[in-house]
Design a protein around this motif. Structure first.
Motif, PDB file in Angstrom:
ATOM      1  N   ARG A 403       0.848  -1.190   0.000  1.00 25.68           N
ATOM      2  CA  ARG A 403       0.000   0.000   0.000  1.00 25.68           C
ATOM      3  C   ARG A 403       0.884   1.242   0.000  1.00 25.68           C
ATOM      4  N   VAL A 404       0.571   2.145  -0.890  1.00 22.40           N
ATOM      5  CA  VAL A 404       1.308   3.409  -0.985  1.00 22.40           C
ATOM      6  C   VAL A 404       0.414   4.532  -0.480  1.00 22.40           C
ATOM      7  N   SER A 405       0.995   5.443   0.247  1.00 23.40           N
ATOM      8  CA  SER A 405       0.253   6.614   0.724  1.00 23.40           C
ATOM      9  C   SER A 405       1.202   7.797   0.788  1.00 23.40           C
ATOM     10  N   PHE A 406       0.630   8.971   1.009  1.00 22.09           N
ATOM     11  CA  PHE A 406       1.434  10.185   1.111  1.00 22.09           C
ATOM     12  C   PHE A 406       1.234  10.810   2.489  1.00 22.09           C
ATOM     13  N   ASP A 407       2.309  11.299   3.037  1.00 25.81           N
ATOM     14  CA  ASP A 407       2.249  12.091   4.266  1.00 25.81           C
ATOM     15  C   ASP A 407       2.500  13.542   3.868  1.00 25.81           C
ATOM     16  N   ILE A 408       1.452  14.359   3.982  1.00 21.70           N
ATOM     17  CA  ILE A 408       1.576  15.785   3.658  1.00 21.70           C
ATOM     18  C   ILE A 408       1.508  16.554   4.969  1.00 21.70           C
ATOM     19  N   ARG A 409       2.589  17.220   5.299  1.00 21.60           N
ATOM     20  CA  ARG A 409       2.682  17.878   6.599  1.00 21.60           C
ATOM     21  C   ARG A 409       3.365  19.236   6.462  1.00 21.60           C
ATOM     22  N   GLN A 410       3.264  20.019   7.534  1.00 22.81           N
ATOM     23  CA  GLN A 410       3.922  21.321   7.601  1.00 22.81           C
ATOM     24  C   GLN A 410       4.743  21.385   8.891  1.00 22.81           C
ATOM     25  N   THR A 411       5.715  22.244   8.902  1.00 22.26           N
ATOM     26  CA  THR A 411       6.562  22.433  10.075  1.00 22.26           C
ATOM     27  C   THR A 411       6.259  23.791  10.700  1.00 22.26           C
ATOM     28  N   GLU A 412       5.956  23.778  11.991  1.00 13.14           N
ATOM     29  CA  GLU A 412       5.646  25.047  12.655  1.00 13.14           C
ATOM     30  C   GLU A 412       6.865  25.968  12.661  1.00 13.14           C
ATOM     31  N   ASP A 413       6.590  27.240  12.430  1.00 18.96           N
ATOM     32  CA  ASP A 413       7.650  28.250  12.394  1.00 18.96           C
ATOM     33  C   ASP A 413       7.031  29.589  12.771  1.00 18.96           C
ATOM     34  N   PRO A 414       7.452  30.175  13.887  1.00 19.12           N
ATOM     35  CA  PRO A 414       6.868  31.460  14.300  1.00 19.12           C
ATOM     36  C   PRO A 414       7.005  32.551  13.254  1.00 19.12           C
ATOM     37  N   GLU A 415       8.009  32.416  12.394  1.00  9.13           N
ATOM     38  CA  GLU A 415       8.242  33.423  11.355  1.00  9.13           C
ATOM     39  C   GLU A 415       7.565  33.051  10.040  1.00  9.13           C
ATOM     40  N   VAL A 417       4.093  31.550   7.577  1.00 12.41           N
ATOM     41  CA  VAL A 417       2.764  32.044   7.220  1.00 12.41           C
ATOM     42  C   VAL A 417       1.727  31.155   7.891  1.00 12.41           C
ATOM     43  N   GLU A 418       0.534  31.681   8.034  1.00 15.76           N
ATOM     44  CA  GLU A 418      -0.497  30.943   8.748  1.00 15.76           C
ATOM     45  C   GLU A 418      -1.242  30.005   7.799  1.00 15.76           C
ATOM     46  N   VAL A 419      -1.189  28.724   8.112  1.00 22.02           N
ATOM     47  CA  VAL A 419      -1.899  27.698   7.359  1.00 22.02           C
ATOM     48  C   VAL A 419      -2.590  26.796   8.368  1.00 22.02           C
ATOM     49  N   GLY A 420      -3.884  26.643   8.221  1.00 23.09           N
ATOM     50  CA  GLY A 420      -4.612  25.799   9.153  1.00 23.09           C
ATOM     51  C   GLY A 420      -4.617  26.350  10.565  1.00 23.09           C
ATOM     52  N   GLY A 421      -4.539  27.669  10.696  1.00 25.37           N
ATOM     53  CA  GLY A 421      -4.615  28.282  12.011  1.00 25.37           C
ATOM     54  C   GLY A 421      -3.315  28.308  12.788  1.00 25.37           C
ATOM     55  N   ARG A 422      -2.188  27.967  12.143  1.00 25.42           N
ATOM     56  CA  ARG A 422      -0.905  28.015  12.848  1.00 25.42           C
ATOM     57  C   ARG A 422       0.190  28.466  11.892  1.00 25.42           C
ATOM     58  N   PRO A 423       1.213  29.129  12.429  1.00 24.39           N
ATOM     59  CA  PRO A 423       2.306  29.587  11.567  1.00 24.39           C
ATOM     60  C   PRO A 423       3.207  28.426  11.172  1.00 24.39           C
ATOM     61  N   VAL A 424       3.484  28.305   9.890  1.00 25.85           N
ATOM     62  CA  VAL A 424       4.311  27.195   9.404  1.00 25.85           C
ATOM     63  C   VAL A 424       5.383  27.721   8.459  1.00 25.85           C
ATOM     64  N   ALA A 425       6.443  26.941   8.321  1.00 27.85           N
ATOM     65  CA  ALA A 425       7.516  27.296   7.387  1.00 27.85           C
ATOM     66  C   ALA A 425       6.993  27.189   5.959  1.00 27.85           C
ATOM     67  N   TYR A 426       7.560  28.000   5.088  1.00 28.52           N
ATOM     68  CA  TYR A 426       7.117  27.994   3.694  1.00 28.52           C
ATOM     69  C   TYR A 426       8.315  28.212   2.778  1.00 28.52           C
ATOM     70  N   GLY A 427       8.140  27.871   1.525  1.00 21.62           N
ATOM     71  CA  GLY A 427       9.210  28.020   0.540  1.00 21.62           C
ATOM     72  C   GLY A 427       8.631  28.344  -0.811  1.00 21.62           C
ATOM     73  N   PRO A 428       9.424  28.270  -1.854  1.00 24.69           N
ATOM     74  CA  PRO A 428       8.944  28.645  -3.193  1.00 24.69           C
ATOM     75  C   PRO A 428       7.856  27.731  -3.743  1.00 24.69           C
ATOM     76  N   SER A 429       7.680  26.543  -3.168  1.00 23.11           N
ATOM     77  CA  SER A 429       6.662  25.616  -3.676  1.00 23.11           C
ATOM     78  C   SER A 429       5.517  25.411  -2.702  1.00 23.11           C
ATOM     79  N   GLY A 430       5.433  26.236  -1.691  1.00 24.97           N
ATOM     80  CA  GLY A 430       4.354  26.112  -0.719  1.00 24.97           C
ATOM     81  C   GLY A 430       4.869  25.809   0.658  1.00 24.97           C
ATOM     82  N   ALA A 431       3.962  25.366   1.515  1.00 19.70           N
ATOM     83  CA  ALA A 431       4.315  25.069   2.905  1.00 19.70           C
ATOM     84  C   ALA A 431       4.343  23.577   3.184  1.00 19.70           C
ATOM     85  N   ASP A 432       4.148  22.745   2.147  1.00 17.82           N
ATOM     86  CA  ASP A 432       3.985  21.309   2.360  1.00 17.82           C
ATOM     87  C   ASP A 432       5.300  20.549   2.241  1.00 17.82           C
ATOM     88  N   GLU A 433       5.481  19.612   3.140  1.00 25.77           N
ATOM     89  CA  GLU A 433       6.497  18.573   2.994  1.00 25.77           C
ATOM     90  C   GLU A 433       5.745  17.316   2.568  1.00 25.77           C
TER      91      GLU A 433
END
Length: 580
Positions: A403-415, A417-433
């Protein structure tokens, strides 16, 4: 229907290959041979044709250059054909001829349809012509960035649209943040610059220079410094032209010209030519009178006042002090003042600019958070479909319980942008790992493929991903370099079967060491060396009938004449033909 077909490649002086022609065809082609025989040079050659990096170490020892030539049929209405024609390429009976030359010194040249083109043009065409996969691609799939790119590629416009908007806002936010940081961190330097500009502008304003004033004062100073000599010369010249009142007996030019005019006037009626000369002498007399009058006025107006000369020199000294600092002449000084005033206005407006930039930055961060959330939502929805499709493919590759699945997550970062009600790290392709997970059998927890997949499982996951792509974002030709590494037995048979199925809609070329895979090929090519260790024209040949059975036997048991291996080889071929 295959829209483009790689028909053949000619390879000269590349690695172990001296001079060989690889003839390909639509469908499934397997390239086999002993280890070190030069099979991977097929992959390397195609990489060069498609704009890959030119490594002079690839040039065969003793040769001055390596040459790879390819022939690809391309429909006239394909985008590849349009781009090739824009580059000046010409077609040979519907085929596009591509060549790449690499010198032993490292120079590289590319030709497309008979025209010399930049290597980058070949790279542009590559994405639409061939998908190349090898061991390095398997390792690349372990990188989280590659896994995210694979998911985004599968999503198509569902992610591409939000990602384009996100990228635009991200670039603007970077620019605004950089400018804001520059203004705030360089506040002291900018304040010092403003003080220097203000001092210079005050100094120039105190002198109040006028455009061209330095030239005018230089002329006046020269005149005042030689006033007596100029007055004496003007008086002497006036006396010579109009006479000296103190010497009534003296002869002057005006008197002499007047006498000449009277002499001719007396007889001018007798000869028109003499009358014309008389008129000209009359004009000379008038001109002499005018010049004499101006000389008299010049001498009367000439001021030899030393006080005025001192004032002029003082003013010139003040202007010189400015030109030493701010420009080569008064015009340049005034230009500096104009530019300085504009720059000072900009610097004095820093506080206001900081406020504007801060407000824009905060607005962009809010906007970016919303776009990042849209990307997360799109990727999450796509991940379920993509994972289900890859899982279904793995079932066809002897991994029925994986079975294959994906884990899509974000890393909290006070600096961040707000995604899902919390500040997360972001980059040129979005905030998702994005991480691809694999559960190889029931009861096994999903683990990152970098940790949870063996070499054979990783090969099959990569093949499954590419097969899924073939249904949504196909390319005409797929080239796999030992994608079956670490695989054997039943799994190898299933890989061969799946590649054969993929070859029904695309051209598939596989460099393989597994007979179970090679048996499913529509055509099998053997690469073998001569006694001197090189591959020549006769070293790449199409295997048919008995020759193919012998090669499959060698691949099975290492012995071409083993009866057991021959029987197994014949069985493999019969199984493959039955499923064709």
């Amino acid at each position: 229907m295959v829209v483009s077909v790689l028909e053949e490649m000619r390879i000269r002086s590349l690695g172990v290959i001296d001079d060989a022609v690889v003839e390909l065809s639509p469908g499934f082609t397997a390239v086999t041979g002993e280890t070190g025989a030069g099979k991977t040079m097929v992959v390397t050659s195609l990489g060069l044709l498609l704009g890959g990096r030119a490594d002079p170490a690839l040039v065969r020892i003793g040769a001055d250059k390596a040459v790879v030539e390819g022939r690809i049929t391309v429909p006239a209405d394909a985008s590849v054909a349009v781009r090739a024609e824009e580059a000046g390429a010409e077609f040979d009976d519907g085929a596009l001829l591509i060549s790449r030359t690499v010198s032993a010194e490292g120079r590289s040249r590319a030709h497309l349809g008979g025209r010399s083109v930049p290597v980058g043009v070949l790279a542009e065409l590559a994405d639409e012509l061939v998908a190349v996969h090898g061991q390095t691609d398997q390792q690349g799939l372990l990188k989280l960035s590659r896994q995210r790119q694979a998911l985004d590629r599968y999503a198509g416009d569902a992610v591409a649209g939000p990602l384009a908007k996100y990228s635009e806002s991200y670039r603007r936010l970077r620019a605004v943040s950089t400018e804001l940081e520059e203004i705030t961190t360089r506040a002291r330097e900018r304040a010092q610059e403003a003080d220097m500009l203000r001092y210079g502008l005050d100094e120039i304003a105190a002198v109040e220079p006028r455009a061209g004033e330095d030239v005018e004062l230089a002329e006046e100073a020269e005149r005042l410094g030689h006033a007596e000599a100029l007055a004496s010369a003007a008086t002497a010249a006036h006396a010579a032209l109009a006479g000296n009142p103190e010497d009534p007996e003296g002869v002057d030019a005006s008197t002499l010209v007047a006498g000449a005019h009277r002499a001719l006037e007396a007889v001018r009626s007798h000869d028109p030519a003499l009358a014309a000369l008389a008129d000209r002498i009359g004009e000379i007399g008038i001109l002499l009178g005018d010049v004499a009058g101006e000389l008299a006025g010049y001498a009367d107006d000439l001021d030899a006042d030393p006080l005025r000369l001192a004032a002029v020199e003082e003013r010139r000294a003040a202007l010189t002090a400015l030109t030493r600092k701010y420009g080569e002449d008064v015009g340049a000084v005034l230009a500096w003042a104009e530019q300085g005033a504009a720059r000072l206005t900009e610097l004095d407006g820093d506080d206001e600019r900081i406020g504007e930039l801060t407000a824009e930055r905060d607005a962009l961060r809010t906007e970016l958070g919303g776009l990042a959330q849209a990307l997360t939502d799109a990727r999450t929805e796509t991940a379920e479909r993509f994972a289900a499709a890859v899982t279904a493919e793995l079932a066809s590759l002897a991994m029925p319980h994986a079975r294959v699945s994906f884990d899509i997550r974000q890393t909290e970062d006070p600096e961040g942008v707000e995604v899902g009600g919390r500040p997360v790290a972001y980059g040129p392709s979005g905030a998702d790992e994005v991480e691809l997970l694999l559960a190889p059998h029931p009861g096994a927890p999903p683990r990152p493929i970098a940790k949870g997949a063996s070499g054979g499982e990783l090969s099959r996951v990569m093949l499954a991903v590419e097969v899924v792509f073939a249904g949504t974002d196909p390319v005409p030709t797929y080239l796999f370099d030992e994608v079956d590494a670490g695989v054997g037995g039943k799994a190898a048979v299933e890989i061969g079967r799946r590649l054969a199925r993929l070859a029904k809609t695309a051209q598939v070329v596989v460099v393989t060491h597994l007979p179970q895979v090679a048996a499913f090929a529509d055509r099998q090519l053997l690469v073998e060396k001569t006694n001197d260790g090189s591959v020549t024209r006769s070293g790449v040949k199409v295997l048919e009938g008995e020759d193919r059975i012998r090669e499959l036997s060698r691949m099975l048991a290492g012995q071409e004449d083993s009866q057991t291996a021959r029987a197994h080889a014949e069985e493999l071929l019969e199984t493959a033909r039955a499923e064709a």
